[in-house]
Design a protein around this motif. Structure first.
Motif, short mmCIF file in Angstrom:
data_model
loop_
_atom_site.label_atom_id
_atom_site.label_comp_id
_atom_site.label_asym_id
_atom_site.label_seq_id
_atom_site.Cartn_x
_atom_site.Cartn_y
_atom_site.Cartn_z
N ASP A 135 0.83 -1.20 0.00
CA ASP A 135 0.00 0.00 0.00
C ASP A 135 0.86 1.25 0.00
O ASP A 135 0.58 2.22 -0.71
CB ASP A 135 -0.92 0.01 1.22
CG ASP A 135 -1.96 -1.09 1.18
OD1 ASP A 135 -2.38 -1.45 0.06
OD2 ASP A 135 -2.36 -1.57 2.24
N ALA A 136 1.93 1.26 0.80
CA ALA A 136 2.80 2.42 0.87
C ALA A 136 3.56 2.64 -0.43
O ALA A 136 3.79 3.79 -0.85
CB ALA A 136 3.78 2.27 2.03
N ALA A 137 3.97 1.55 -1.07
CA ALA A 137 4.74 1.69 -2.31
C ALA A 137 3.99 2.47 -3.37
O ALA A 137 4.58 3.19 -4.17
CB ALA A 137 5.12 0.31 -2.84
N ARG A 138 2.66 2.37 -3.35
CA ARG A 138 1.86 3.09 -4.34
C ARG A 138 1.89 4.59 -4.11
O ARG A 138 1.50 5.37 -4.99
CB ARG A 138 0.41 2.58 -4.31
CG ARG A 138 0.26 1.17 -4.88
CD ARG A 138 -1.19 0.84 -5.12
NE ARG A 138 -1.88 0.49 -3.88
CZ ARG A 138 -2.01 -0.76 -3.44
NH1 ARG A 138 -1.50 -1.76 -4.13
NH2 ARG A 138 -2.65 -1.00 -2.32
N LEU A 139 2.36 5.02 -2.93
CA LEU A 139 2.41 6.45 -2.60
C LEU A 139 3.81 7.02 -2.72
O LEU A 139 4.00 8.21 -2.47
CB LEU A 139 1.89 6.67 -1.17
CG LEU A 139 0.48 6.17 -0.89
CD1 LEU A 139 0.16 6.34 0.59
CD2 LEU A 139 -0.54 6.91 -1.74
N ASN B 122 -2.15 7.28 6.27
CA ASN B 122 -1.92 7.06 4.84
C ASN B 122 -0.92 5.93 4.56
O ASN B 122 -0.59 5.68 3.40
CB ASN B 122 -1.45 8.35 4.17
CG ASN B 122 -0.16 8.89 4.79
OD1 ASN B 122 0.55 8.18 5.51
ND2 ASN B 122 0.13 10.15 4.51
N ASN B 123 -0.40 5.29 5.61
CA ASN B 123 0.53 4.16 5.49
C ASN B 123 1.94 4.56 5.07
O ASN B 123 2.78 3.68 4.83
CB ASN B 123 0.00 3.09 4.53
CG ASN B 123 -1.24 2.40 5.04
OD1 ASN B 123 -1.36 2.16 6.24
ND2 ASN B 123 -2.16 2.08 4.14
N MET B 124 2.23 5.85 4.98
CA MET B 124 3.59 6.27 4.64
C MET B 124 4.51 6.19 5.86
O MET B 124 5.69 5.91 5.74
CB MET B 124 3.58 7.68 4.07
CG MET B 124 2.86 7.76 2.73
SD MET B 124 2.61 9.46 2.14
CE MET B 124 4.29 9.89 1.65
#
Length: 309
Positions: A28-32, A223-225
């Protein structure tokens, strides 16, 4: 001073990646990760900044101590000087721990519009600092979601100033009451090579607990960052600022923080994440230093976690 020949690091650093793995959100974080690309202050971001009246900066004082402090002014006090430079036509108030902060150091900014529940984070280098304001050479800029921002309207006021500032090494009864009644605070963190960061934390009044002279709060879903928790993984140095928006009081704390991991749903785990942050203050600066007051009570908070008792 930032080195124009050195490329700006992009992507998540090792602390953020480690926390993302522990939380099970790596994909999920990689997409951000694209949000961390080098920033350009244009279009909507420039317009948003030009209309704001509240920001906060994470930086170090002349002794090297990390603090986070509010910056306020009329619309236009945040001025986009170029696509990579932001002028702040304000400085921390006299008596604030960052009053007279030195230039040539990393700086993290957060710009918040409480009424509309919008926020923007800016990270870069503080290249100028004098009595008239600050200049930040911008390296990263990205928005955050509105969750956990308590809606309130703020109006200009006069801060009491340095004469009423208390400096100490521990919380007193008034400090404790302010923290326990707070629904909002800002946190500043640092990374050894990526610089400083400023972030917002919000929840229902009482979500920050005070125990044995220290503080802790549950970490809610975001936001999972994991910018803040990732920085703490790499460097436990942290700074907090709490506000009494009705009286214009600020409570600045500088110290160390650590992330504790446990079973989701344990006592005090209001957000159900199994994470909490425990903070130990080492320096305290308290006073009526905020030149803004709430224009009436805060609006009801959007649905969210409630503190477990």
């Amino acid at each position: 001073m930032s080195d124009p020949a050195r490329p700006t690091p992009t992507g998540f650093h090792e602390g953020e990646l480690a926390v993302q793995r522990l939380a099970g959100v790596t994909k999920d974080a990689a997409r951000l990760s694209g949000m961390l690309a080098p920033a350009r202050l244009r279009g909507g971001a420039s317009g948003f900044l030009g209309e704001r009246t509240f920001a906060a900066v994470t930086a170090r004082d002349a002794t090297g101590t990390l603090w986070i402090s509010p910056l306020t002014g009329p619309p236009g006090f945040l001025h986009v000087a170029s696509p990579t430079a932001l002028d702040v036509r304000a400085v921390p108030a006299e008596g604030d721990p960052l009053h007279g902060l030195p230039a040539d150091q990393p700086a993290g900014l957060i710009v918040v519009e409480f009424a509309a529940r919008r926020r923007l984070r800016i990270n870069g280098t503080l290249t100028a600092s004098d009595a008239d304001g600050l200049r930040v050479d911008v390296e990263q800029m990205y928005g955050n979601c509105p969750q956990h921002i308590r809606p309130r309207r703020l109006r200009p006021a006069r801060a009491a100033g340095a004469a009423q500032v208390r400096r100490a090494a521990a919380l007193d009864a008034d400090d404790t009451a302010l923290v326990r009644g707070a629904d909002t605070f800002l946190i500043g963190t640092a990374h050894p090579t990526r610089g400083n960061d400023a972030s917002h934390r919000g929840g229902p009044a009482g979500f920050v607990r005070v125990e044995d002279g220290g503080l802790w709060w549950p970490d809610y879903e975001g936001n999972n960052m994991f910018n803040t928790l990732g920085n703490l993984r790499a460097d436990p140095t942290a700074a907090l600022v709490f506000f009494d928006f009705a009286a214009g009081r600020t409570l600045h704390l500088s110290g160390r923080a650590e992330v504790e991991w446990g079973a989701p749903g344990a006592p005090g785990d209001d957000g159900g994440t199994g994470r909490r942050v425990r903070f130990t203050p080492r320096r305290v600066v308290a006073g009526r230093l905020l030149p803004l007051l709430a224009d009436g009570p805060a609006a009801p908070a959007p649905a969210g976690p409630r503190p477990a008792r």
